[in-house]
Design an enzyme around this catalytic site. Structure first.
Site, PDB file in Angstrom:
ATOM      1  N   ARG A   1      -5.109  30.903  33.581  1.00 20.74           N
ATOM      2  CA  ARG A   1      -3.659  30.805  33.770  1.00 20.74           C
ATOM      3  C   ARG A   1      -3.009  30.523  32.417  1.00 20.74           C
ATOM      4  O   ARG A   1      -3.322  29.511  31.784  1.00 20.74           O
ATOM      5  CB  ARG A   1      -3.347  29.683  34.764  1.00 20.74           C
ATOM      6  CG  ARG A   1      -1.866  29.443  34.904  1.00 20.74           C
ATOM      7  CD  ARG A   1      -1.490  28.376  35.932  1.00 20.74           C
ATOM      8  NE  ARG A   1      -0.044  28.215  35.836  1.00 20.74           N
ATOM      9  CZ  ARG A   1       0.585  27.061  35.718  1.00 20.74           C
ATOM     10  NH1 ARG A   1      -0.070  25.919  35.747  1.00 20.74           N
ATOM     11  NH2 ARG A   1       1.892  27.031  35.580  1.00 20.74           N
TER      12      ARG A   1
ATOM     13  N   HIS B   1       7.229  28.719  31.429  1.00 17.30           N
ATOM     14  CA  HIS B   1       6.690  27.359  31.392  1.00 17.30           C
ATOM     15  C   HIS B   1       7.507  26.550  30.366  1.00 17.30           C
ATOM     16  O   HIS B   1       7.037  26.223  29.290  1.00 17.30           O
ATOM     17  CB  HIS B   1       5.201  27.384  31.037  1.00 17.30           C
ATOM     18  CG  HIS B   1       4.464  26.106  31.319  1.00 17.30           C
ATOM     19  ND1 HIS B   1       3.307  26.050  32.078  1.00 17.30           N
ATOM     20  CD2 HIS B   1       4.683  24.826  30.931  1.00 17.30           C
ATOM     21  CE1 HIS B   1       2.850  24.795  32.138  1.00 17.30           C
ATOM     22  NE2 HIS B   1       3.673  24.039  31.440  1.00 17.30           N
TER      23      HIS B   1
ATOM     24  N   ASN C   1       0.574  21.791  41.357  1.00 15.03           N
ATOM     25  CA  ASN C   1       0.104  20.971  40.241  1.00 15.03           C
ATOM     26  C   ASN C   1       0.033  19.530  40.730  1.00 15.03           C
ATOM     27  O   ASN C   1       1.058  18.934  41.074  1.00 15.03           O
ATOM     28  CB  ASN C   1       1.077  21.042  39.055  1.00 15.03           C
ATOM     29  CG  ASN C   1       1.143  22.422  38.435  1.00 15.03           C
ATOM     30  OD1 ASN C   1       0.490  23.355  38.893  1.00 15.03           O
ATOM     31  ND2 ASN C   1       1.940  22.555  37.397  1.00 15.03           N
TER      32      ASN C   1
ATOM     33  N   TYR D   1      -1.654  15.636  39.939  1.00 21.07           N
ATOM     34  CA  TYR D   1      -2.373  14.755  39.014  1.00 21.07           C
ATOM     35  C   TYR D   1      -2.624  13.360  39.568  1.00 21.07           C
ATOM     36  O   TYR D   1      -3.646  12.752  39.284  1.00 21.07           O
ATOM     37  CB  TYR D   1      -1.589  14.594  37.699  1.00 21.07           C
ATOM     38  CG  TYR D   1      -1.588  15.827  36.830  1.00 21.07           C
ATOM     39  CD1 TYR D   1      -0.631  16.830  37.001  1.00 21.07           C
ATOM     40  CD2 TYR D   1      -2.548  15.996  35.841  1.00 21.07           C
ATOM     41  CE1 TYR D   1      -0.626  17.966  36.208  1.00 21.07           C
ATOM     42  CE2 TYR D   1      -2.549  17.139  35.040  1.00 21.07           C
ATOM     43  CZ  TYR D   1      -1.593  18.108  35.232  1.00 21.07           C
ATOM     44  OH  TYR D   1      -1.595  19.235  34.445  1.00 21.07           O
TER      45      TYR D   1
ATOM     46  N   GLU E   1      -2.725  23.346  38.563  1.00 24.79           N
ATOM     47  CA  GLU E   1      -3.054  22.346  37.537  1.00 24.79           C
ATOM     48  C   GLU E   1      -3.626  21.109  38.196  1.00 24.79           C
ATOM     49  O   GLU E   1      -3.188  20.686  39.253  1.00 24.79           O
ATOM     50  CB  GLU E   1      -1.812  21.896  36.737  1.00 24.79           C
ATOM     51  CG  GLU E   1      -1.320  22.891  35.732  1.00 24.79           C
ATOM     52  CD  GLU E   1      -0.112  22.392  34.946  1.00 24.79           C
ATOM     53  OE1 GLU E   1       0.014  21.167  34.713  1.00 24.79           O
ATOM     54  OE2 GLU E   1       0.707  23.236  34.563  1.00 24.79           O
TER      55      GLU E   1
END
Ligand code: GBH
Length: 495
Positions: free
Chosen positions: A98, A143, A328, A330, A397
């Site tokens: 990606r 992005h 994404n 985290y 991500e």
């Protein structure tokens, strides 16, 4: 009466539940990959006709807003070293890579009056190198690096940008579309909007809390929908690709089981994820957002809600424009209903009326906001399915930072083992997850944190003109996971 034995069993059960690793194999066609983004890795900031973007502008300010006064002028030098990057990907045996396109490299003025052939050639070469090595390109169109000439006109707060983004997307579909199956229009629009226009944590560092973010999001959502319709009408038949968006969120766990805290956690998830995903799936902003922002705006003396409204036609036009969803993820936060509603504060954060914190027992990273909470990923994936229906999801991500002092990044190996296990749990729960993308292939420019936070599987020596790449321990681990298709990364996995 609870005997000592029963207590012991309870304790054993709860600790084993918290740490159980799912050792069953991922589906055969599950996609494993890694990710980067143009400004964070490319460098070549003014080479071969590239125009200026908002990160060039912000990092060149004096004094610098970047913690270590660094810039992405050279970054990992991927503009010159993309073949080395692809060789690393090949070593990892990833299925996909990606990366993102730099709008200003392709359209130096931001407008489509001038297409830069050398910029187009760079990405064609990268895509060819990937295809030659059997690696699927997953392309993020935007992005965070808005062309500066568009920012000068208000950037994402000016609706002019909607058609400019669609012009850019058209150039991109025309030039690369024959080789691309997976498109992502935007990466984490929440950061573009809330950090870029509301809290000065990302370029363009515009200070318009509680107003700029919502204008920005409104335009991002319309730009996405218009690009999706363009693809659907003009390109899909021939190119056969899919257009999605990478939306980020943390998991929010209610601090108590009181209705207030449970509602608060749900409301905050709607403010984070629903803000973008709901208009593009179910249609329109989440009810919780519409209600609370309208109420607060009235109390604050505004004659209309700070959250713009979509017309009925717009709601229809936006609905069902995600072919798949990028997530994404985290970290996780505990969430509680805010006692103090802070009506005097005009901001996106205050609007949610939720307080959050992270638990001391959750392991830390090198990033202040990131603690290790793998089970939050499984819960987020299940929440997405329950909220929007059975949409195909790829983790676009997931990763952890360290301080860069050692190549023995055991914390990263553990992080990936636990998070991949959590993804497998979600798949076993019935969530349609078709891939996982590690952030990041290599250490890179971490926005306002410069080169102080290292998310890479590969270490990059930013002091060397060669930007030498060296594998960390996690490279071997991730490679084995891909080879054996399970988190143990060896042949003892269950089938
Ligand atoms: C991603 O954002 C980006 O897509 C990527 O470019 C970046 O390099 C990577 O993650 C690592 O950071 O400061 O407490 O208010 C990550 C998601 C969510 C991280 C918001 C920072 C701010 C939390 N981001 N978060 S706080």
């Amino acid at each position: 009466m609870i005997t000592k034995e029963v207590w012991l069993i309870c304790i054993m059960l709860s600790t084993s539940l918290a740490t159980t690793i799912n050792v069953s194999r991922f589906p055969k066609d599950f996609m494993f990959g890694t990710a980067t983004a143009s400004y964070q890795v490319e460098g070549g900031w003014n080479e071969d006709g590239k125009g200026e973007n908002i990160w060039d502008e912000v990092t060149h300010r004096v004094p610098s807003p970047i913690v270590d006064n660094s810039t992405g002028d050279v970054a990992c030098d991927s503009y010159h070293k993309y073949k080395e990057d692809v060789a690393m990907l090949k070593h990892l045996r990833v299925n996909h890579y990606r990366f993102s396109l730099s709008w200003s490299r392709i359209l130096p003025t931001g407008f489509n009056n001038k297409i830069n052939p050398i910029g187009i050639a760079y990405y064609k070469n990268l895509i060819k190198e990937l295809r030659d090595n059997n690696i699927e390109p997953l392309v993020t169109i935007f992005h965070w690096d808005t062309p500066q000439p568009l920012e000068n006109l208000g950037g994402w707060t000016n609706e002019l940008i909607i058609d400019r983004f669609v012009d850019y997307a058209k150039v991109v579909f025309e030039n690369f579309g024959d080789d691309i199956t997976y498109w992502l229009t935007f990466n984490e629009p929440r950061q573009t909007c809330s950090q870029g226009y509301g809290s000065k944590q990302k370029a363009p560092l515009v200070d318009s809390p509680g107003i700029g973010e919502y204008l920005c999001a409104h335009n991002v959502l319309k730009a996405h929908a218009k690009a999706w319709h363009l693809y659907d009408e003009k390109f899909r038949n021939v190119q056969k690709g899919k257009v999605g968006m990478a939306i980020d969120t943390a998991w929010f766990e209610p601090d108590t089981n009181s209705t207030e805290d449970v509602d608060a956690a749900e409301r905050l998830q709607q403010f984070n994820h629903g803000w973008y995903a709901r208009p593009l799936t179910i249609g329109d902003y989440p009810e919780q957002m519409k209600k609370v922002i309208a109420e607060r705006s009235a109390l604050q003396g505004f004659s209309q809600s700070r959250l713009p409204q979509f017309t009925q036609d717009e709601i229809k036009y936006l609905k069902d424009t995600l072919d798949y969803l990028g997530l994404n993820y985290y970290t996780t936060n505990m969430a509680l209903d805010a006692d103090d509603k802070r009506i005097d504060v005009i901001s996106y954060d205050a609007d949610a009326e939720v307080n959050t914190y992270q638990k001391d027992e959750w392991p830390k990273s090198s990033s202040s906001w990131l603690r290790v909470v793998p089970w939050g990923l499984r819960k987020t994936l299940n929440w997405i399915k329950n909220t929007y229906g059975d949409i195909p999801i790829i983790i676009t991500e997931n990763g952890i930072s360290e301080d860069g002092s050692s190549l023995e990044d055991e914390t990263r190996v553990n992080y990936y083992q636990q998070h991949l296990s959590s993804v497998k749990d979600a798949i076993d729960d019935g969530v349609n997850v078709f891939g996982f993308t590690a952030w990041s292939l290599m250490d890179n420019f971490e926005w306002l944190r410069g080169y102080t936070e290292h998310f890479g599987l590969y270490h990059v020596d930013f002091a060397s003109p060669d930007r030498t790449r060296t594998p960390k321990e996690s490279v071997e681990y991730f490679k084995n996971v891909i080879q054996y298709g399970c988190v143990l990364g060896n042949s003892t996995c269950d089938n």
